[in-house]
Design a protein around this motif. Structure first.
Motif, mmCIF file in Angstrom:
data_model
loop_
_atom_site.group_PDB
_atom_site.id
_atom_site.type_symbol
_atom_site.label_atom_id
_atom_site.label_comp_id
_atom_site.label_asym_id
_atom_site.label_seq_id
_atom_site.Cartn_x
_atom_site.Cartn_y
_atom_site.Cartn_z
ATOM 1 N N ARG A 67 8.466 -2.579 -10.697
ATOM 2 C CA ARG A 67 7.950 -2.411 -9.437
ATOM 3 C C ARG A 67 8.123 -0.887 -8.776
ATOM 4 O O ARG A 67 8.797 -0.139 -9.174
ATOM 5 N N ASN A 74 -2.170 -7.412 1.561
ATOM 6 C CA ASN A 74 -1.109 -8.388 2.262
ATOM 7 C C ASN A 74 -1.062 -8.101 3.581
ATOM 8 O O ASN A 74 -0.650 -9.008 4.241
ATOM 9 N N CYS A 109 4.777 -15.629 0.192
ATOM 10 C CA CYS A 109 4.359 -15.529 -1.206
ATOM 11 C C CYS A 109 5.671 -14.896 -2.172
ATOM 12 O O CYS A 109 5.904 -15.111 -3.268
ATOM 13 N N HIS A 110 6.420 -13.815 -1.455
ATOM 14 C CA HIS A 110 7.559 -13.195 -2.194
ATOM 15 C C HIS A 110 8.809 -13.960 -1.996
ATOM 16 O O HIS A 110 9.642 -13.503 -3.036
ATOM 17 N N CYS A 117 5.920 -12.094 5.144
ATOM 18 C CA CYS A 117 5.811 -11.370 3.708
ATOM 19 C C CYS A 117 6.551 -12.377 2.713
ATOM 20 O O CYS A 117 6.292 -12.394 1.424
#
Lengths: 186, 133
Positions: B95, B109, B66-67, B63
């Motif tokens: 968020r 994702n 990209c984050h 994960c």
């Protein structure tokens, strides 16, 4: 004098009325924004900006003809969108699809969109980077400035080089290729 | 004087609980429970978040691809390089405020990284972990 004034008012009112009859082409807005019509209409739809701007810069609908958007913005096509899952809820998809169709290149008054519409008369590319007009504008940029450039990576990331891409401006004076400060203004 | 302390305590409580849940995540936790999941665990969520699997081109992805490693900082989409705003709700108040959005990205994702959808248990654990950041 007075009557002249009244006549002028009447004429103005008539003109306004005919303007609203032309609402679909947004005649008044077009007139007001005349100077900006050289470029591409900026995105003015919240759902489109959010959904289509989450993985990459939100490409303006005026960068492709309607027949291309129809192929891209289809439920099945979005499930495999250049290798990504970009599926949307039915109602969101419909509003985004309709927005793109209404603002597609051939529907736009903006000069670059007209050129794109002309360049795609006999094909329906899935990529803006495959539109002949766009290809021609970039064909002399060396690979090392695009693929070999860690801050660009692909010709598809317009906003990496076009500093005002988000406003729909692609003018050569606003180009700045990262890591190649002397290129773009020649 | 006492009044002030009470208010302060209440305020801190409100701030703390705001970071640990939103109406959207309450809704999702309830949904995951009714799907049979229980005992959501941030520790397990953290492990899954960082677990590396082999990507299409042989590279290792998780994960964080990209984050980013630091959830309080911006990430970058691993294919398009687009900046992704910080995932930690303590620095990014937007968020986890929309259940539909959360579910949409879990689906995309999890498929992208693990080539399958996440289970209700995995989603609950991940969410618990993310909310605590």
């Amino acid at each position: 004098m007075r009557t002249n004034f009244k006549a002028a008012l009447l004429a103005a009112a008539l003109l306004m009325a005919s303007g609203s009859a032309l609402a679909e082409t947004n005649f008044w807005q077009w007139l007001v924004n005349f100077s900006r019509q050289k470029e591409v209409k900026p995105v003015d739809n919240k759902a489109y900006l959010e959904e289509c701007g989450s993985c990459h810069f939100a490409y303006q609908p005026g960068l492709l003809p309607g027949k291309s958007w129809a192929k891209l913005l289809d439920e099945k096509a979005l499930a495999d969108h250049f290798g990504e899952d970009a599926t949307l809820d039915k109602d969101v998809l419909k509003s985004i699809h309709d927005y793109a169709m209404e603002n597609a290149a051939e529907k736009s008054w903006y000069k670059r969109s007209r050129k794109i519409a002309l360049a795609t008369e006999d094909d329906a590319p899935l990529r803006i980077t495959e539109v002949r007009y766009i290809k021609r504008k970039h064909h002399d940029i060396p690979e090392k400035m695009v693929k070999g450039n860690k801050d660009v990576k692909s010709q598809a990331y317009c906003n990496a080089c076009h500093t005002k891409a988000e406003e729909g401006i692609f003018d050569e004076d606003t180009v700045d290729i990262p890591n190649f400060p002397n290129r773009g203004h020649d | 004087m006492k009044w002030h302390k009470l208010l302060l305590a209440l305020g801190m409580l409100a701030a703390a609980s705001a970071a640990l849940a939103t109406p959207a995540t309450d809704e999702l936790f309830a949904r995951y429970k009714s799907a049979g999941a229980a005992g959501f665990d941030a520790e397990r969520g953290s492990k899954n978040w960082n677990r590396e699997v082999q990507g299409e081109a042989g590279e290792m992805v998780s994960c964080t691809a990209c984050h980013g490693k630091d959830l309080g900082k911006e990430g970058r989409h691993r294919k398009t390089d687009k900046v992704i705003k910080p995932m930690a709700p303590s620095v990014n108040k937007e968020r986890y405020t929309d259940a539909k959005k959360i579910e949409k990205w879990f689906k995309r994702n999890c498929n992208d990284v693990w080539s399958r959808e996440c289970t209700a248990q995995e989603k609950g654990d991940l969410l618990k972990f993310l909310l605590g950041q």
